[in-house]
Design an enzyme around this catalytic site. Structure first.
Site, mmCIF file in Angstrom:
data_model
loop_
_atom_site.group_PDB
_atom_site.id
_atom_site.type_symbol
_atom_site.label_atom_id
_atom_site.label_comp_id
_atom_site.label_asym_id
_atom_site.label_seq_id
_atom_site.Cartn_x
_atom_site.Cartn_y
_atom_site.Cartn_z
ATOM 1 N N ARG A 129 -59.072 140.363 -105.868
ATOM 2 C CA ARG A 129 -58.733 139.795 -104.373
ATOM 3 C C ARG A 129 -59.199 140.738 -103.262
ATOM 4 N NH1 ARG A 129 -53.976 136.932 -106.087
ATOM 5 N NH2 ARG A 129 -54.081 135.675 -104.100
ATOM 6 N N GLN A 134 -63.273 136.553 -101.250
ATOM 7 C CA GLN A 134 -62.165 135.541 -100.370
ATOM 8 C C GLN A 134 -62.387 134.078 -100.535
ATOM 9 O OE1 GLN A 134 -61.677 137.477 -96.648
ATOM 10 N NE2 GLN A 134 -59.280 137.249 -97.037
ATOM 11 N N ASP A 137 -61.594 132.454 -103.854
ATOM 12 C CA ASP A 137 -60.163 132.681 -104.262
ATOM 13 C C ASP A 137 -59.240 131.784 -104.536
ATOM 14 O OD1 ASP A 137 -57.758 133.879 -104.771
ATOM 15 O OD2 ASP A 137 -57.713 135.311 -103.266
ATOM 16 N N SER A 140 -55.513 132.128 -104.207
ATOM 17 C CA SER A 140 -55.214 132.365 -102.978
ATOM 18 C C SER A 140 -54.967 130.654 -101.995
ATOM 19 C CB SER A 140 -55.710 132.854 -101.901
ATOM 20 O OG SER A 140 -55.168 134.192 -102.123
ATOM 21 N N TYR A 234 -51.265 144.258 -104.143
ATOM 22 C CA TYR A 234 -50.417 143.797 -105.083
ATOM 23 C C TYR A 234 -49.095 144.582 -105.160
ATOM 24 C CZ TYR A 234 -53.853 140.487 -106.117
ATOM 25 O OH TYR A 234 -54.753 139.490 -105.919
#
Ligand code: NAD
Length: 395
Positions: A129, A134, A137, A140, A234
């Site tokens: 991540r 991105q 991802d 997400s 996280y």
């Protein structure tokens, strides 16, 4: 442009998991891949449940294959949302590659079969991540859909308005909502509920999210608990003592709201228990809990994964695979994520793997006959150990 002599053949599978409506590649993105020199083949009807008909794919140069086995045996790269099935793997040729949400924690036999078959398998749920990754991802992009839809599901079930209304028949106060876990899904849930006019509170163990929560117009609950600094963004696993105290402190907040949306999870672990049965019973009749962690064990003690239940007048919604209920946009975003990863991995018509790059290293699970991913191995082993422990308890 890829080599004109042997374009890489990308196969898009029909999803077979019941309730899965998404497709791994939508026509728009498939068309861009054909323009870049890939040959794209779609299993007939694969996009239909997401409202993309075969004709829309044909128009952008995609060929349609009615025979799944033929597609599997000739494709160089197979794309799907859910992992391929064991019988699918048996049809792939050695050296073929796949991208999906492989979920090694629950798919140990499949991962072993992929390695044995000599398939190179990439798992989107293991992608780092980071800002570089991105655009690929998919966790997400799909979480964002889940957070949005969870609020609509709650609003649909709640016998109340979300916004405050001043009417000739009197003033209606706004609905109150609590979001537990303010990651991607939680933040999208807050934004959606605020647009509908609800008063929103949110809590997360990571103190770093406080400002984001506030910037969306919600109040961040500051519980008298140690906060966590993120580890690469996280949360890490909390002790039972921490969780017990957390539940005590959350009890009055849960009792005071109309809607609770729970999204808390720890990668690779069972979701933490945040709302116990007595906490649910302390809520007003007609209140709604939507548990977005239902598939990883649930944040609410009473959640039944895949079901909506009512306990003493309180609704607990454990609907599974919520992104799939918004299949069109879910597929659009997933397609872009997958296509970005595909184009990162393929150069000049060939799979070019650089295991020094963290994107490749983290999400490549099997390659050249081996399970090459240490984290996938750990997840597979942890699940096996848990299963053995559960069997021993039952005995
Ligand atoms: P997730 O789905 O694993 O977890 C959801 C949230 O639950 C997290 O915010 C976590 O802190 C929270 N949580 C865990 N235990 C909890 C508890 N006991 N009580 C309350 N909350 C608890 O996480 P996610 O939404 O996929 O991502 C988390 C974060 O990772 C994001 O908010 C972001 O900061 C980061 N991220 C970064 C990128 C990037 O840089 N490309 C991409 C995605 C996510």
């Amino acid at each position: 442009m890829l080599s004109a002599f042997h374009p890489m053949k990308v196969g898009v599978l029909s999803e077979t998991l019941p309730g899965e409506r998404r497709v791994a590649l939508i026509p728009d993105v498939a068309g861009k891949l054909t323009q870049s020199g890939f040959e794209v083949v779609l299993e007939a009807g694969a996009g239909e449940l997401a409202d993309f008909i075969d004709e829309a794919y044909r128009r952008v140069g995609v060929s349609i294959e009615a025979d799944r086995w033929a597609l599997l045996s000739t494709a160089d790269f197979v794309l799907s949302v859910q992992p391929p099935r064991l019988e699918d793997v048996a049809r792939l040729h050695a050296g073929a590659a796949t991208i999906s949400f492989l979920q090694p924690a629950t798919q140990a036999a499949l991962v072993e079969a992929l390695a044995e078959r000599g398939v190179t398998a990439f798992s989107l749920d293991l992608l780092p991540r980071t800002s570089r990754a991105q655009s690929m991802d998919a966790l997400s992009s799909q979480s964002s859909l889940g957070g949005y839809k969870a609020v609509l599901m709650a609003a649909n079930r709640l016998g109340k308005f979300f916004p405050m209304l001043i009417t000739a028949a009197g003033t209606v106060p706004p609905a109150r909502m609590l979001v537990l876990g303010a990651g991607v899904a939680g933040l999208q849930a807050i934004a959606t509920a605020r647009r509908l006019g609800a008063v929103v509170e949110a809590y997360d163990v990571r103190s770093a999210v406080q400002e984001e929560v506030q910037s969306l117009g919600a109040r961040f609950l500051e519980l008298k608990l140690e906060t966590q600094e993120s580890q690469g963004g996280y949360a890490h696993e909390q002790s039972e003592q921490f969780l017990t105290r957390q539940r005590e402190l959350l009890t009055e907040h849960v009792a005071g709201v109309d809607v609770v949306i729970t999204t808390a999870s720890i990668p690779g672990q069972r979701a933490p228990l945040l709302v116990t049965a007595p906490m649910v019973k302390g809520m007003r009749r007609g209140s709604v809990i939507v548990d977005l962690a239902s598939e990883s064990g649930g944040n609410c003690e009473l959640t039944r994964p895949g079901q909506v239940i009512e306990v003493d007048g309180i609704w607990i919604d454990g609907t599974a695979n919520i992104p799939s209920t918004m299949a069109l946009h879910a597929s659009q975003l997933y397609s872009r994520n997958v296509s970005n990863l595909l184009q990162f991995l393929v150069r000049d018509g060939e799979l070019k793997l650089d295991f020094k790059d963290e994107i490749t290293r983290d999400c490549c699970v099997t390659h050249a006959g081996q399970i090459v991913n240490e984290r996938a191995r750990q997840l597979m082993e942890a699940t096996t150990t848990q299963k053995i422990a559960q069997t021993e308890v039952r005995l």
